[in-house]
Design an enzyme around this catalytic site. Sequence first.
Site, PDB file in Angstrom:
ATOM      1  N   LYS A 115      -6.322  13.829  72.990  1.00 29.84           N
ATOM      2  CA  LYS A 115      -5.579  14.174  74.202  1.00 29.84           C
ATOM      3  C   LYS A 115      -5.958  13.282  75.376  1.00 29.84           C
ATOM      4  CE  LYS A 115      -4.302  19.006  73.514  1.00 29.84           C
ATOM      5  NZ  LYS A 115      -4.371  20.368  74.065  1.00 29.84           N
ATOM      6  N   LYS A 207       1.469  15.273  63.708  1.00 27.14           N
ATOM      7  CA  LYS A 207       1.841  16.684  63.637  1.00 27.14           C
ATOM      8  C   LYS A 207       2.976  16.976  64.623  1.00 27.14           C
ATOM      9  CE  LYS A 207      -1.462  18.517  66.955  1.00 27.14           C
ATOM     10  NZ  LYS A 207      -2.602  19.300  67.331  1.00 27.14           N
ATOM     11  N   LYS A 210       4.229  19.847  70.949  1.00 32.52           N
ATOM     12  CA  LYS A 210       5.009  20.190  72.145  1.00 32.52           C
ATOM     13  C   LYS A 210       5.197  18.977  73.039  1.00 32.52           C
ATOM     14  CE  LYS A 210       3.166  24.890  72.555  1.00 32.52           C
ATOM     15  NZ  LYS A 210       2.004  25.620  73.110  1.00 32.52           N
TER      16      LYS A 210
HETATM   17  P1  AMP Z   1      -0.784  25.263  70.864  1.00 27.09           P
HETATM   18  O1  AMP Z   1       0.645  24.892  70.897  1.00 27.09           O
HETATM   19  O2  AMP Z   1      -1.675  24.081  70.874  1.00 27.09           O
HETATM   20  O3  AMP Z   1      -1.169  26.320  71.826  1.00 27.09           O
HETATM   21  O4  AMP Z   1      -0.985  25.917  69.429  1.00 27.09           O
HETATM   22  C1  AMP Z   1      -0.749  27.277  69.132  1.00 27.09           C
HETATM   23  C2  AMP Z   1      -0.981  27.556  67.659  1.00 27.09           C
HETATM   24  O5  AMP Z   1      -0.053  26.815  66.863  1.00 27.09           O
HETATM   25  C3  AMP Z   1      -2.369  27.140  67.155  1.00 27.09           C
HETATM   26  O6  AMP Z   1      -2.834  28.104  66.228  1.00 27.09           O
HETATM   27  C4  AMP Z   1      -2.125  25.815  66.478  1.00 27.09           C
HETATM   28  O7  AMP Z   1      -3.058  25.544  65.470  1.00 27.09           O
HETATM   29  C5  AMP Z   1      -0.749  26.038  65.894  1.00 27.09           C
HETATM   30  N1  AMP Z   1      -0.028  24.762  65.722  1.00 27.09           N
HETATM   31  C6  AMP Z   1       0.305  23.870  66.703  1.00 27.09           C
HETATM   32  N2  AMP Z   1       0.963  22.807  66.195  1.00 27.09           N
HETATM   33  C7  AMP Z   1       1.062  23.034  64.850  1.00 27.09           C
HETATM   34  C8  AMP Z   1       1.644  22.305  63.776  1.00 27.09           C
HETATM   35  N3  AMP Z   1       2.268  21.137  63.969  1.00 27.09           N
HETATM   36  N4  AMP Z   1       1.552  22.837  62.527  1.00 27.09           N
HETATM   37  C9  AMP Z   1       0.931  24.025  62.313  1.00 27.09           C
HETATM   38  N5  AMP Z   1       0.363  24.760  63.295  1.00 27.09           N
HETATM   39  C10 AMP Z   1       0.424  24.278  64.548  1.00 27.09           C
END
Ligand code: AMP
Length: 346
Positions: A115, A207, A210
């Site tokens: 990041k 991956k 967002k």
């Molecule tokens: P975040 O958007 O970083 O707050 O992530 C929220 C949840 O979504 C966390 O448990 C992450 O591990 C999961 N997550 C985010 N991106 C992915 C992805 N590309 N594939 C699977 N899980 C994801």
Amino acid sequence: MTTIAPRVFSGVQPTGNLHLGNYLGAIRRFVPLQDQYDCLYCVVDLHAITVWQDPAELARNIREVTAAYLASGIDPRRSIVFNQSQVSAHAELAWIFNCVARLGWLNRMTQFKEKAGKDRENVSVGLYDYPVLMAADILAYRATHVPVGEDQKQHLELTRDIAQKFNVDFGPRIAELGLGDAFFPLAEPLIQGPAPRVMSLRDGSKKMSKSDPSDNSRITLTDDADAISSKIRKAKTDSEALPSEVAGLDGRPEAENLVTIFAALSGIERADVLKDFGGGNFSTFKSALADLAVAKMGPIGAEMKRLMADEAHIDGVLRDGAERANAIAEPVMRDVKAIVGFIGSR
Ligand code: AMP
Ligand code: TRP
């Protein structure tokens, strides 16, 4: 051995563009855990501000994550749904953990390196400290199980290291206060599932995220049927036919990702997906995948939009959740302060 009652905690950042990876890797998996555990599902707004958030957008995004939780089947009467900033224990415990965690441990965190990129001198101190706050989220409730996507594995290891060091450093004091032989549990990550890592639709080596500048790289939870179909149609593939066996997906990350998404959405094994589509071309497979994604994700997006139109309801859910979360975290914080030696707390 003291036993700590099982409890689930997880969180999602309100940073917009909630996507299929968030759903398959995390939110969808939160739902069945409600039958087995006491669960807390948090909208981690303190984490979100580790990078700049426009205040009005942040408020909207907090409601959007809440709506995604509810639309996916999280029941706010059974589970505690709340936003992190409304329970002061998170920030307080993070400070104490800042004094437990070692600089060397944080220096190893790969997500920070990704990041921060080349602009390390210019990122917020909060971004660096992010995993310590995450440990505080989990341990303020002495949670034992944490469902997350694969990218969070290293942060969960750090959480265990912090819990362990706290338990050892303060071991005699914990015993003296009659708080058992280990105050914090070593929380277990729950990462298994059919899609722990959903990849970008534009690049199978990254991956789904967002923050990817290309909107075509992700299916967001509020995409309508046309957007979902068009993104799947445009998804990157290679020029070969689909293989008939899972081993044939090796070295073909885009094909593997689409087959994994199909399997996760339909609830069938990848091998069985390939029994149906192996040998065929991508266009037939993509149109079946688009239909499936529209059927599964469309109703969730529609329900999210319906819920988001009723701000008073969403805000009421969060307020009630924060009260119940506080009732669990407050006694934990009183014990933590007494363990550390602060007077006035017990
Ligand atoms: P975040 O958007 O970083 O707050 O992530 C929220 C949840 O979504 C966390 O448990 C992450 O591990 C999961 N997550 C985010 N991106 C992915 C992805 N590309 N594939 C699977 N899980 C994801
Ligand atoms: N760091 C997690 C993510 O970006 C979100 C999060 C914050 C979290 N605190 C948490 C997840 C506690 C599980 C438990 O995906």
